[in-house]
Design a protein around this motif. Structure first.
Motif, PDB file in Angstrom:
ATOM      1  N   GLY A 236       0.826  -1.210   0.000  1.00 26.14           N
ATOM      2  CA  GLY A 236       0.000   0.000   0.000  1.00 26.14           C
ATOM      3  C   GLY A 236       0.853   1.250   0.000  1.00 26.14           C
ATOM      4  O   GLY A 236       0.507   2.251  -0.633  1.00 26.14           O
ATOM      5  N   ALA A 237       1.958   1.204   0.722  1.00 23.09           N
ATOM      6  CA  ALA A 237       2.829   2.377   0.803  1.00 23.09           C
ATOM      7  C   ALA A 237       3.664   2.539  -0.463  1.00 23.09           C
ATOM      8  O   ALA A 237       3.903   3.650  -0.929  1.00 23.09           O
ATOM      9  CB  ALA A 237       3.749   2.250   2.014  1.00 23.09           C
ATOM     10  N   ALA A 238       4.101   1.427  -1.028  1.00 19.28           N
ATOM     11  CA  ALA A 238       5.041   1.487  -2.155  1.00 19.28           C
ATOM     12  C   ALA A 238       4.459   2.191  -3.367  1.00 19.28           C
ATOM     13  O   ALA A 238       5.183   2.838  -4.129  1.00 19.28           O
ATOM     14  CB  ALA A 238       5.480   0.073  -2.531  1.00 19.28           C
ATOM     15  N   LYS A 239       3.137   2.110  -3.530  1.00 18.68           N
ATOM     16  CA  LYS A 239       2.536   2.733  -4.725  1.00 18.68           C
ATOM     17  C   LYS A 239       2.704   4.249  -4.736  1.00 18.68           C
ATOM     18  O   LYS A 239       2.580   4.882  -5.780  1.00 18.68           O
ATOM     19  CB  LYS A 239       1.060   2.353  -4.828  1.00 18.68           C
ATOM     20  N   TYR A 240       2.980   4.841  -3.566  1.00 19.29           N
ATOM     21  CA  TYR A 240       3.164   6.294  -3.505  1.00 19.29           C
ATOM     22  C   TYR A 240       4.588   6.720  -3.829  1.00 19.29           C
ATOM     23  O   TYR A 240       4.858   7.907  -3.977  1.00 19.29           O
ATOM     24  CB  TYR A 240       2.817   6.811  -2.106  1.00 19.29           C
ATOM     25  N   ALA A 241       5.501   5.743  -3.915  1.00 23.19           N
ATOM     26  CA  ALA A 241       6.919   6.073  -4.059  1.00 23.19           C
ATOM     27  C   ALA A 241       7.269   6.438  -5.498  1.00 23.19           C
ATOM     28  O   ALA A 241       8.237   5.942  -6.065  1.00 23.19           O
ATOM     29  CB  ALA A 241       7.774   4.915  -3.558  1.00 23.19           C
ATOM     30  N   THR A 242       6.472   7.331  -6.064  1.00 23.93           N
ATOM     31  CA  THR A 242       6.752   7.880  -7.391  1.00 23.93           C
ATOM     32  C   THR A 242       7.722   9.043  -7.215  1.00 23.93           C
ATOM     33  O   THR A 242       8.023   9.444  -6.086  1.00 23.93           O
ATOM     34  CB  THR A 242       5.455   8.406  -8.016  1.00 23.93           C
ATOM     35  N   ASP A 243       8.185   9.619  -8.313  1.00 25.58           N
ATOM     36  CA  ASP A 243       9.048  10.805  -8.198  1.00 25.58           C
ATOM     37  C   ASP A 243       8.350  11.902  -7.409  1.00 25.58           C
ATOM     38  O   ASP A 243       8.947  12.552  -6.546  1.00 25.58           O
ATOM     39  CB  ASP A 243       9.433  11.321  -9.590  1.00 25.58           C
ATOM     40  N   ALA A 244       7.061  12.099  -7.713  1.00 28.79           N
ATOM     41  CA  ALA A 244       6.310  13.160  -7.027  1.00 28.79           C
ATOM     42  C   ALA A 244       6.181  12.840  -5.533  1.00 28.79           C
ATOM     43  O   ALA A 244       6.345  13.719  -4.678  1.00 28.79           O
ATOM     44  CB  ALA A 244       4.926  13.300  -7.658  1.00 28.79           C
ATOM     45  N   GLY A 245       5.888  11.575  -5.221  1.00 30.21           N
ATOM     46  CA  GLY A 245       5.752  11.178  -3.827  1.00 30.21           C
ATOM     47  C   GLY A 245       7.052  11.335  -3.059  1.00 30.21           C
ATOM     48  O   GLY A 245       7.067  11.790  -1.907  1.00 30.21           O
ATOM     49  N   LEU A 246       8.159  10.987  -3.697  1.00 30.87           N
ATOM     50  CA  LEU A 246       9.455  11.078  -3.019  1.00 30.87           C
ATOM     51  C   LEU A 246       9.890  12.523  -2.820  1.00 30.87           C
ATOM     52  O   LEU A 246      10.592  12.831  -1.857  1.00 30.87           O
ATOM     53  CB  LEU A 246      10.506  10.270  -3.789  1.00 30.87           C
ATOM     54  N   ARG A 247       9.427  13.421  -3.684  1.00 28.00           N
ATOM     55  CA  ARG A 247       9.689  14.860  -3.463  1.00 28.00           C
ATOM     56  C   ARG A 247       8.999  15.339  -2.183  1.00 28.00           C
ATOM     57  O   ARG A 247       9.527  16.169  -1.454  1.00 28.00           O
ATOM     58  CB  ARG A 247       9.219  15.685  -4.665  1.00 28.00           C
ATOM     59  N   VAL A 248       7.812  14.794  -1.929  1.00 27.14           N
ATOM     60  CA  VAL A 248       7.089  15.135  -0.697  1.00 27.14           C
ATOM     61  C   VAL A 248       7.889  14.654   0.519  1.00 27.14           C
ATOM     62  O   VAL A 248       8.052  15.388   1.501  1.00 27.14           O
ATOM     63  CB  VAL A 248       5.673  14.512  -0.701  1.00 27.14           C
ATOM     64  N   ILE A 249       8.424  13.431   0.441  1.00 29.10           N
ATOM     65  CA  ILE A 249       9.230  12.892   1.552  1.00 29.10           C
ATOM     66  C   ILE A 249      10.462  13.773   1.793  1.00 29.10           C
ATOM     67  O   ILE A 249      10.791  14.101   2.940  1.00 29.10           O
ATOM     68  CB  ILE A 249       9.671  11.435   1.258  1.00 29.10           C
ATOM     69  N   ASP A 250      11.128  14.167   0.720  1.00 30.42           N
ATOM     70  CA  ASP A 250      12.318  15.027   0.865  1.00 30.42           C
ATOM     71  C   ASP A 250      11.965  16.346   1.541  1.00 30.42           C
ATOM     72  O   ASP A 250      12.699  16.839   2.407  1.00 30.42           O
ATOM     73  CB  ASP A 250      12.944  15.300  -0.509  1.00 30.42           C
ATOM     74  N   ALA A 251      10.831  16.930   1.151  1.00 32.05           N
ATOM     75  CA  ALA A 251      10.410  18.202   1.742  1.00 32.05           C
ATOM     76  C   ALA A 251      10.058  18.019   3.222  1.00 32.05           C
ATOM     77  O   ALA A 251      10.397  18.861   4.065  1.00 32.05           O
ATOM     78  CB  ALA A 251       9.225  18.771   0.969  1.00 32.05           C
ATOM     79  N   LEU A 252       9.388  16.916   3.546  1.00 30.46           N
ATOM     80  CA  LEU A 252       9.059  16.633   4.949  1.00 30.46           C
ATOM     81  C   LEU A 252      10.329  16.479   5.783  1.00 30.46           C
ATOM     82  O   LEU A 252      10.401  16.954   6.917  1.00 30.46           O
ATOM     83  CB  LEU A 252       8.240  15.337   5.050  1.00 30.46           C
ATOM     84  N   GLU A 253      11.321  15.812   5.192  1.00 29.17           N
ATOM     85  CA  GLU A 253      12.585  15.600   5.900  1.00 29.17           C
ATOM     86  C   GLU A 253      13.275  16.938   6.175  1.00 29.17           C
ATOM     87  O   GLU A 253      13.763  17.190   7.283  1.00 29.17           O
ATOM     88  CB  GLU A 253      13.477  14.695   5.046  1.00 29.17           C
ATOM     89  N   GLU A 254      13.229  17.801   5.167  1.00 30.20           N
ATOM     90  CA  GLU A 254      13.868  19.123   5.294  1.00 30.20           C
ATOM     91  C   GLU A 254      13.151  19.979   6.347  1.00 30.20           C
ATOM     92  O   GLU A 254      13.796  20.591   7.211  1.00 30.20           O
ATOM     93  CB  GLU A 254      13.809  19.811   3.923  1.00 30.20           C
ATOM     94  N   VAL A 255      11.819  20.025   6.296  1.00 35.43           N
ATOM     95  CA  VAL A 255      11.052  20.823   7.257  1.00 35.43           C
ATOM     96  C   VAL A 255      11.210  20.237   8.666  1.00 35.43           C
ATOM     97  O   VAL A 255      11.428  20.960   9.641  1.00 35.43           O
ATOM     98  CB  VAL A 255       9.563  20.884   6.854  1.00 35.43           C
ATOM     99  N   GLY A 256      11.123  18.925   8.768  1.00 32.86           N
ATOM    100  CA  GLY A 256      11.248  18.275  10.072  1.00 32.86           C
ATOM    101  C   GLY A 256      12.603  18.501  10.707  1.00 32.86           C
ATOM    102  O   GLY A 256      12.696  18.719  11.924  1.00 32.86           O
ATOM    103  N   ALA A 257      13.647  18.485   9.874  1.00 30.60           N
ATOM    104  CA  ALA A 257      15.013  18.655  10.402  1.00 30.60           C
ATOM    105  C   ALA A 257      15.164  19.976  11.147  1.00 30.60           C
ATOM    106  O   ALA A 257      15.872  20.057  12.157  1.00 30.60           O
ATOM    107  CB  ALA A 257      16.021  18.570   9.256  1.00 30.60           C
TER     108      ALA A 257
END
Length: 320
Positions: A236-257
Protein backbone atom coordinates in the motif's frame (compact mmCIF):
# COMPACT_ATOMS: atom_id res chain seq x y z
CA UNK A 1 1.35 21.08 27.63
CA UNK A 2 0.10 21.01 24.04
CA UNK A 3 -3.17 22.71 23.38
CA UNK A 4 -6.27 20.56 23.27
CA UNK A 5 -8.59 20.66 20.30
CA UNK A 6 -12.38 20.65 20.29
CA UNK A 7 -14.03 18.07 18.01
CA UNK A 8 -16.37 20.13 15.84
CA UNK A 9 -19.39 21.44 17.74
CA UNK A 10 -19.10 18.76 20.43
CA UNK A 11 -17.99 19.09 24.05
CA UNK A 12 -15.07 16.71 23.41
CA UNK A 13 -11.59 18.20 23.88
CA UNK A 14 -8.67 16.01 22.81
CA UNK A 15 -4.96 16.06 22.19
CA UNK A 16 -4.82 16.57 18.40
CA UNK A 17 -3.82 13.03 17.50
CA UNK A 18 -6.08 9.99 17.38
CA UNK A 19 -4.58 6.55 17.93
CA UNK A 20 -5.84 4.17 15.27
CA UNK A 21 -7.10 0.85 16.62
CA UNK A 22 -7.13 -0.96 13.27
CA UNK A 23 -3.96 -2.89 14.15
CA UNK A 24 -5.20 -4.22 17.52
CA UNK A 25 -5.88 -7.92 17.11
CA UNK A 26 -4.10 -7.86 13.74
CA UNK A 27 -0.45 -6.80 13.58
CA UNK A 28 -0.50 -6.09 17.34
CA UNK A 29 -1.67 -8.88 19.66
CA UNK A 30 -3.26 -8.14 23.03
CA UNK A 31 0.03 -7.57 24.87
CA UNK A 32 1.51 -5.39 22.12
CA UNK A 33 -1.77 -3.45 21.92
CA UNK A 34 -1.74 -2.83 25.68
CA UNK A 35 1.85 -1.58 25.42
CA UNK A 36 0.88 0.80 22.59
CA UNK A 37 -2.16 2.08 24.50
CA UNK A 38 -0.09 2.54 27.66
CA UNK A 39 2.57 4.50 25.78
CA UNK A 40 -0.11 6.64 24.15
CA UNK A 41 -1.86 7.46 27.43
CA UNK A 42 1.42 8.05 29.28
CA UNK A 43 2.44 10.47 26.53
CA UNK A 44 -0.74 12.51 26.97
CA UNK A 45 -2.86 10.89 24.25
CA UNK A 46 -6.58 10.65 24.98
CA UNK A 47 -8.41 9.97 21.68
CA UNK A 48 -8.71 6.39 20.38
CA UNK A 49 -10.32 5.45 17.06
CA UNK A 50 -11.63 1.99 16.25
CA UNK A 51 -14.50 0.25 14.43
CA UNK A 52 -16.67 -2.77 15.15
CA UNK A 53 -15.27 -4.51 12.06
CA UNK A 54 -11.60 -4.34 13.17
CA UNK A 55 -10.16 -6.81 12.43
CA UNK A 56 -12.59 -9.20 10.76
CA UNK A 57 -10.28 -9.53 7.73
CA UNK A 58 -7.71 -11.53 9.69
CA UNK A 59 -7.98 -15.30 9.47
CA UNK A 60 -9.52 -16.65 12.66
CA UNK A 61 -11.05 -13.28 13.62
CA UNK A 62 -14.76 -12.49 13.46
CA UNK A 63 -14.75 -8.71 14.01
CA UNK A 64 -14.79 -6.76 17.27
CA UNK A 65 -11.27 -7.80 18.27
CA UNK A 66 -10.00 -4.21 18.43
CA UNK A 67 -12.94 -3.02 20.55
CA UNK A 68 -12.51 -6.00 22.87
CA UNK A 69 -8.81 -5.24 23.42
CA UNK A 70 -9.53 -1.54 23.99
CA UNK A 71 -12.33 -2.47 26.41
CA UNK A 72 -10.03 -4.76 28.39
CA UNK A 73 -7.39 -2.03 28.49
CA UNK A 74 -9.91 0.57 29.69
CA UNK A 75 -11.12 -1.81 32.42
CA UNK A 76 -7.58 -2.64 33.50
CA UNK A 77 -6.12 0.89 33.44
CA UNK A 78 -9.18 3.06 34.15
CA UNK A 79 -7.70 6.11 32.41
CA UNK A 80 -9.42 9.45 32.96
CA UNK A 81 -10.92 11.44 30.13
CA UNK A 82 -10.16 9.08 27.25
CA UNK A 83 -12.41 9.66 24.21
CA UNK A 84 -13.27 6.51 22.25
CA UNK A 85 -14.66 6.63 18.72
CA UNK A 86 -16.02 3.57 16.95
CA UNK A 87 -17.99 2.84 13.78
CA UNK A 88 -20.86 0.79 12.38
CA UNK A 89 -21.69 -0.80 9.00
CA UNK A 90 -18.87 -3.23 8.22
CA UNK A 91 -19.01 -5.88 10.97
CA UNK A 92 -19.89 -9.26 9.37
CA UNK A 93 -22.79 -9.74 11.81
CA UNK A 94 -23.92 -6.11 11.73
CA UNK A 95 -23.53 -5.07 8.11
CA UNK A 96 -25.18 -1.95 6.75
CA UNK A 97 -27.05 0.96 8.29
CA UNK A 98 -30.66 -0.11 8.74
CA UNK A 99 -32.15 1.36 11.90
CA UNK A 100 -32.41 -1.96 13.71
CA UNK A 101 -28.87 -2.93 12.75
CA UNK A 102 -27.39 0.39 13.92
CA UNK A 103 -29.00 -0.14 17.34
CA UNK A 104 -27.84 -3.77 17.66
CA UNK A 105 -24.31 -2.92 16.50
CA UNK A 106 -24.05 -0.04 18.99
CA UNK A 107 -25.16 -2.30 21.83
CA UNK A 108 -22.56 -4.90 20.80
CA UNK A 109 -19.82 -2.23 20.64
CA UNK A 110 -20.81 -0.91 24.09
CA UNK A 111 -20.53 -4.42 25.50
CA UNK A 112 -17.09 -5.02 23.98
CA UNK A 113 -15.78 -1.61 25.03
CA UNK A 114 -17.32 -1.88 28.50
CA UNK A 115 -18.35 1.78 28.50
CA UNK A 116 -21.66 3.46 29.38
CA UNK A 117 -21.76 5.47 26.18
CA UNK A 118 -19.78 5.69 22.94
CA UNK A 119 -18.18 9.15 22.79
CA UNK A 120 -18.16 9.42 19.00
CA UNK A 121 -20.09 7.02 16.77
CA UNK A 122 -19.46 6.99 13.02
CA UNK A 123 -21.46 5.66 10.13
CA UNK A 124 -18.40 3.87 8.69
CA UNK A 125 -19.45 3.69 5.02
CA UNK A 126 -22.55 5.07 3.35
CA UNK A 127 -25.27 2.45 2.84
CA UNK A 128 -27.40 3.60 -0.06
CA UNK A 129 -29.63 0.51 0.22
CA UNK A 130 -31.23 2.08 3.31
CA UNK A 131 -33.10 5.40 3.23
CA UNK A 132 -30.77 7.98 4.77
CA UNK A 133 -33.67 9.19 6.92
CA UNK A 134 -33.82 5.77 8.62
CA UNK A 135 -30.09 5.81 9.40
CA UNK A 136 -30.13 9.41 10.66
CA UNK A 137 -33.13 8.68 12.88
CA UNK A 138 -31.39 5.59 14.30
CA UNK A 139 -28.26 7.58 15.17
CA UNK A 140 -30.43 10.29 16.68
CA UNK A 141 -32.20 7.68 18.82
CA UNK A 142 -28.87 6.39 20.14
CA UNK A 143 -28.00 9.90 21.33
CA UNK A 144 -31.41 10.61 22.87
CA UNK A 145 -31.29 7.24 24.67
CA UNK A 146 -27.80 7.95 26.03
CA UNK A 147 -25.96 5.13 24.22
CA UNK A 148 -23.92 7.57 22.13
CA UNK A 149 -22.69 11.08 22.95
CA UNK A 150 -22.00 12.37 19.45
CA UNK A 151 -22.55 11.13 15.90
CA UNK A 152 -20.23 11.37 12.92
CA UNK A 153 -19.76 10.11 9.38
CA UNK A 154 -16.85 8.43 7.61
CA UNK A 155 -16.28 7.96 3.87
CA UNK A 156 -19.38 9.96 2.91
CA UNK A 157 -19.45 12.32 -0.05
CA UNK A 158 -20.00 16.02 0.58
CA UNK A 159 -23.44 15.74 -0.99
CA UNK A 160 -24.50 12.92 1.33
CA UNK A 161 -23.09 14.72 4.41
CA UNK A 162 -25.18 17.76 3.48
CA UNK A 163 -28.22 15.52 3.04
CA UNK A 164 -27.62 13.89 6.45
CA UNK A 165 -27.45 17.32 8.09
CA UNK A 166 -30.65 18.45 6.34
CA UNK A 167 -32.51 15.34 7.54
CA UNK A 168 -31.15 15.56 11.10
CA UNK A 169 -32.18 19.23 11.26
CA UNK A 170 -35.66 18.41 10.01
CA UNK A 171 -36.06 15.50 12.44
CA UNK A 172 -34.66 17.53 15.31
CA UNK A 173 -32.02 14.91 16.15
CA UNK A 174 -28.30 15.17 16.92
CA UNK A 175 -26.24 16.64 14.09
CA UNK A 176 -22.90 15.07 13.15
CA UNK A 177 -19.88 16.74 14.75
CA UNK A 178 -17.09 15.06 12.77
CA UNK A 179 -16.22 13.55 9.43
CA UNK A 180 -13.51 10.97 8.81
CA UNK A 181 -12.07 11.05 5.30
CA UNK A 182 -8.99 9.53 3.66
CA UNK A 183 -6.66 12.54 3.68
CA UNK A 184 -2.90 13.05 3.68
CA UNK A 185 -0.10 14.82 1.81
CA UNK A 186 -0.32 12.46 -1.16
CA UNK A 187 -4.13 12.22 -1.20
CA UNK A 188 -5.50 15.75 -0.99
CA UNK A 189 -7.69 16.82 -3.85
CA UNK A 190 -11.13 15.35 -3.15
CA UNK A 191 -11.12 16.30 0.53
CA UNK A 192 -9.90 19.84 -0.06
CA UNK A 193 -12.30 20.50 -2.92
CA UNK A 194 -15.45 18.91 -1.49
CA UNK A 195 -15.29 17.80 2.17
CA UNK A 196 -13.51 20.71 3.87
CA UNK A 197 -15.99 23.30 2.48
CA UNK A 198 -18.89 21.32 4.01
CA UNK A 199 -16.98 20.91 7.28
CA UNK A 200 -16.34 24.66 7.39
CA UNK A 201 -19.97 25.47 6.66
CA UNK A 202 -21.40 23.22 9.38
CA UNK A 203 -18.65 23.30 12.00
CA UNK A 204 -17.58 19.68 11.54
CA UNK A 205 -14.18 18.50 12.73
CA UNK A 206 -12.06 16.45 10.32
CA UNK A 207 -10.44 13.31 11.73
CA UNK A 208 -8.43 12.04 8.75
CA UNK A 209 -7.46 8.39 8.35
CA UNK A 210 -4.49 7.05 6.36
CA UNK A 211 -2.76 10.16 7.72
CA UNK A 212 0.61 8.57 6.96
CA UNK A 213 -0.48 6.96 3.64
CA UNK A 214 -0.14 3.35 4.88
CA UNK A 215 3.29 4.21 6.27
CA UNK A 216 4.65 5.91 3.15
CA UNK A 217 4.79 9.26 4.98
CA UNK A 218 7.13 7.83 7.60
CA UNK A 219 9.89 7.92 4.97
CA UNK A 220 10.76 4.24 5.21
CA UNK A 221 9.49 3.34 1.73
CA UNK A 222 11.71 5.10 -0.78
CA UNK A 223 11.28 2.67 -3.62
CA UNK A 224 8.28 1.42 -5.58
CA UNK A 225 9.52 -2.15 -5.04
CA UNK A 226 7.64 -3.66 -2.10
CA UNK A 227 8.97 -7.18 -2.71
CA UNK A 228 11.59 -6.94 0.01
CA UNK A 229 9.07 -5.71 2.60
CA UNK A 230 7.40 -8.12 4.99
CA UNK A 231 4.79 -5.66 6.26
CA UNK A 232 1.22 -6.16 5.03
CA UNK A 233 1.12 -2.40 4.53
CA UNK A 234 4.25 -2.24 2.37
CA UNK A 235 2.47 -2.74 -0.92
CA UNK A 236 0.00 0.00 0.00
CA UNK A 237 2.83 2.38 0.80
CA UNK A 238 5.04 1.49 -2.15
CA UNK A 239 2.54 2.73 -4.73
CA UNK A 240 3.16 6.29 -3.50
CA UNK A 241 6.92 6.07 -4.06
CA UNK A 242 6.75 7.88 -7.39
CA UNK A 243 9.05 10.81 -8.20
CA UNK A 244 6.31 13.16 -7.03
CA UNK A 245 5.75 11.18 -3.83
CA UNK A 246 9.45 11.08 -3.02
CA UNK A 247 9.69 14.86 -3.46
CA UNK A 248 7.09 15.13 -0.70
CA UNK A 249 9.23 12.89 1.55
CA UNK A 250 12.32 15.03 0.86
CA UNK A 251 10.41 18.20 1.74
CA UNK A 252 9.06 16.63 4.95
CA UNK A 253 12.58 15.60 5.90
CA UNK A 254 13.87 19.12 5.29
CA UNK A 255 11.05 20.82 7.26
CA UNK A 256 11.25 18.28 10.07
CA UNK A 257 15.01 18.66 10.40
CA UNK A 258 14.55 22.32 11.34
CA UNK A 259 12.47 21.17 14.32
CA UNK A 260 14.37 18.01 15.19
CA UNK A 261 11.22 16.15 14.14
CA UNK A 262 10.72 12.97 12.14
CA UNK A 263 9.15 12.74 8.69
CA UNK A 264 6.03 11.14 10.23
CA UNK A 265 5.62 13.81 12.92
CA UNK A 266 6.00 16.51 10.27
CA UNK A 267 3.39 14.90 8.01
CA UNK A 268 0.94 14.81 10.94
CA UNK A 269 1.73 18.44 11.80
CA UNK A 270 0.95 19.44 8.19
CA UNK A 271 -2.45 17.74 8.44
CA UNK A 272 -3.20 19.50 11.73
CA UNK A 273 -2.49 22.82 10.02
CA UNK A 274 -5.23 22.26 7.44
CA UNK A 275 -8.66 23.89 7.84
CA UNK A 276 -11.14 22.03 10.11
CA UNK A 277 -8.68 19.20 10.90
CA UNK A 278 -8.98 18.22 14.56
CA UNK A 279 -6.82 15.16 14.97
CA UNK A 280 -5.17 12.96 12.35
CA UNK A 281 -5.47 9.22 12.99
CA UNK A 282 -2.25 7.21 13.06
CA UNK A 283 -1.69 3.68 14.28
CA UNK A 284 1.26 1.93 15.89
CA UNK A 285 1.82 -1.79 16.27
CA UNK A 286 4.75 -1.26 18.66
CA UNK A 287 5.05 1.00 21.70
CA UNK A 288 8.31 2.49 20.41
CA UNK A 289 6.43 4.01 17.43
CA UNK A 290 4.10 6.03 19.65
CA UNK A 291 6.37 8.93 20.74
CA UNK A 292 6.85 9.90 17.09
CA UNK A 293 3.09 10.10 16.57
CA UNK A 294 2.59 12.15 19.74
CA UNK A 295 5.35 14.49 18.56
CA UNK A 296 3.14 15.19 15.54
CA UNK A 297 0.44 16.48 17.91
CA UNK A 298 2.87 18.96 19.45
CA UNK A 299 4.77 20.21 16.41
CA UNK A 300 3.50 23.52 15.04
CA UNK A 301 4.76 24.37 11.57
CA UNK A 302 5.30 27.93 10.38
CA UNK A 303 3.10 29.31 7.61
CA UNK A 304 6.06 29.20 5.19
CA UNK A 305 6.69 25.53 6.02
CA UNK A 306 3.03 24.63 5.46
CA UNK A 307 3.14 26.56 2.17
CA UNK A 308 6.25 24.65 1.06
CA UNK A 309 4.59 21.30 1.79
CA UNK A 310 1.38 22.44 0.09
CA UNK A 311 3.35 23.39 -2.99
CA UNK A 312 5.39 20.22 -3.27
CA UNK A 313 2.37 17.95 -2.74
CA UNK A 314 -0.02 19.84 -5.01
CA UNK A 315 -1.85 17.79 -7.60
CA UNK A 316 0.13 14.62 -7.17
CA UNK A 317 -2.57 11.98 -6.97
CA UNK A 318 -0.93 8.62 -6.39
CA UNK A 319 -0.84 6.25 -9.34
CA UNK A 320 -3.82 3.96 -9.05
Amino acid sequence: MPSMTRIGNSDLDVLPLSLGGNVFGWTADRDASFAVLDAFAEGGGDFIDTADSYSAWVEGNSGGESETIIGEWLASRRPQGVVVATKVSQHPEFAGLSGANVRRAAEASLARLGVDAIDLYYAHFDDESVPLEETVAAFGGLVSDGLVRHVAVSNYTAERIREWIDIATRLGVALPVAVQPHYNLVHRNVVEETIIPVAEEFGLGLVPYYSLASGFLTGKYRTTDASGQSSPRAAGAAKYATDAGLRVIDALEEVGAAHGASIAATALAWLRAQPTVVAPIASASRADQVPDLLAGARLDLGADEVALLNRVSEWTPAAS
